[in-house]
Structure formats: C-alpha cells, structure tokens
Scaffold this active site. Sequence first.
Site, PDB file in Angstrom:
ATOM      1  N   SER A   9      23.797  46.590  54.298  1.00  0.00           N
ATOM      2  CA  SER A   9      24.632  45.653  55.043  1.00  0.00           C
ATOM      3  C   SER A   9      24.440  44.232  54.521  1.00  0.00           C
ATOM      4  CB  SER A   9      24.204  45.709  56.511  1.00  0.00           C
ATOM      5  OG  SER A   9      24.703  44.601  57.203  1.00  0.00           O
ATOM      6  N   TYR A  17      18.160  45.636  63.781  1.00  0.00           N
ATOM      7  CA  TYR A  17      19.107  46.440  63.002  1.00  0.00           C
ATOM      8  C   TYR A  17      19.102  45.968  61.538  1.00  0.00           C
ATOM      9  CZ  TYR A  17      23.474  47.323  60.639  1.00  0.00           C
ATOM     10  OH  TYR A  17      24.390  47.639  59.668  1.00  0.00           O
ATOM     11  N   LYS A  74      17.758  47.731  57.729  1.00  0.00           N
ATOM     12  CA  LYS A  74      18.506  47.837  56.460  1.00  0.00           C
ATOM     13  C   LYS A  74      17.689  47.228  55.327  1.00  0.00           C
ATOM     14  CE  LYS A  74      22.091  49.980  57.999  1.00  0.00           C
ATOM     15  NZ  LYS A  74      22.285  51.378  57.647  1.00  0.00           N
TER      16      LYS A  74
END
Length: 293
Positions: free
Chosen positions: A81, A105, A109
């Site tokens: 991302s 989150y 990644k």
Amino acid sequence: MPSITGEVIPFYEVDVTNESKVNAIFSQHTIEGVIHFAGYKAVGESVEKPLMYYANNLMSTIAVMNACLKHNVKKFVFSSSATVYGDNAVPFKETMTLLPTTNPYGETKAMCERILTDTAKANPQLEVTLLRYFNPIGAHKSGLIGERPNGIPNNLMPYITQVASGEREYLQVFGNDYDTPDGTGVRDYIHVVDLAEGHVAAMKHSKPGAHAYNLGTGKGTSVLELVQTFERVNNIKVPYKIVDRRPGDLAECYADAKKAYEQLNWKTKYDVVQMCEDAWRYETAKQSVLISE
Ligand code: UDP
C-alpha cells in the site's frame, strides 16, 4: 467469475494463517506463482484491534511464503500500500526512504515488505514483487463485480455511491483546510481493472530479489473534484457537508508511476470519469439485485 474470464478457477475457502491447510492446497497443484491479497484492511479498526491486525496480516504472509519455499514456488506478488511511504513529499517514488506509517494497518504492510525482502535475500531463487496500491476504486464494466462494504463505508467512493443512491443522506468531506488547491485531500485514484492488470504485468516481469512498484496513475484528484466528476458524468446529485479532518489523513498522496511503466511495461488506461461511471453502474446493478432478493 467465469462469465467475465471464461475460466473456471478451483476455489478453496481456508484461513491462510493456517500453514498446514495452505500446504495441502499447494500439494494438489503445480503452482507457478502466488499473488497474496488476503489481509485486513480497515485503518480505523486496526487502531482499535492492533493485535488482530498484526497477527492476521503477518502470519498469513509468513504462512503463504513458507508454503512457497516448501513447494519451490519462485514468484510471489504481495498487495502492499502507498501508506508505507508515510508523510513523504509527493509524488511518492520507490527510491524514497519509507517514513513511519500512521496506523497499525499501514505498519503491517511495511512489516510484510521487510519480511519478504529479507526472505528474498536469504533465498536468491525467489522473485518477490511488492505492489504499492494507491486508491483503487471503480468496478468491472460488466457491473457484475464491484465493492460492497459491510456496514458504513470507510472509503470515499463507496460512500459517494451510497449517498447518490439515497441509502445515506450526505457525504462528510473530511476537512477543506489542507494545503491543496481546493483545501480537500488529494489522492491517486486507480481503476480496479488497471490495478488487476498491474498484477498480471508483475507476474510476467518478475525477477529475482524483492522489487517494489507503485500502482497508481501519477495524477492527484481532490475529494471535491471526485464528487463533482461523479455528479457530472452520472447526472446525479451527491449532497455533502464539510466536517473536521479525519485523524491520520495525509493532505496529498499520489504516485510517481514511472518505475512500473519502465520495468513492468504497465500503465493505467482509465481515468476518474470511467472510475465514476463504472462505480455507479455497479451500485445501480447491486440495487436491482437487492430489490429482487
Ligand atoms: N474522505 C472523505 N469522506 C469520507 C471518506 C473519505 O472526505 O467519507 C476523504 C479522505 O479524507 C481522503 C480521501 O477521501 O482525503 C480518500 O479517503 P479513503 O478513505 O477512500 O482512502 P485513504 O486515502 O484514506 O486510504
């Protein structure tokens, strides 16, 4: 979906953190490469449940990579991302030093990228591709597949489509006092079909080592620009109110898209007009399915 691809793909529903179940599937097929998409993806939820996010997103990546090593699968494509860039200066470029992410989150990644990069170093036969997604929106032109979030949408486009359909009263625009041309947040929206094709290109052009690529258009669009484009191309109103900024949001986030073009021979084909048309086609098709259910 066979009606779109013309192919019937074997499907197994398993928890990919469960390594023995993943190994059992790998044993039944000759696998040339893996695209690892599975993971939790809601920023707000990750702040409330960090352990759940770290456990799921890291353990699934480790389990799938372990299965690849065990079954001699060389190609591994990972859904990363743009959030791994943190608050860098735009446009984001793959050569930049990654800055801290603003939520668990994003951290999962960044951590998975490091885990996979170290694994590629230790196993020189591996070909790892890290795809840094910008903001995927839109739907397949058929109207058969698209985004159907559970509950209240977190992301902008599904919120816009639900306001346009009358399911929600108005859109909340999170802040109009950013240092951007109209004060609202700027993002690099990418059509989901372009994004999907980026994965095909990544498989085709993968090479030994770990290599990161931006999947974006290289063009920034503000929240109000997206709302206005949606209204114009679909001839429908999207009432909105300006509210406070959402904590953790960056003012601007868009890609330098050159590396993927030069090395993967991939670039986007669709612009925000098509993204807005396709998102709305899917939403209206979805409404007719819901009514007939
Ligand atoms: N946004 C907004 N209202 C919403 C959802 C999002 O104004 O209901 C804004 C958000 O502040 C950001 C942009 O839309 O500037 C894209 O947000 P989204 O959650 O879709 O993706 P993100 O860039 O946060 O991953």
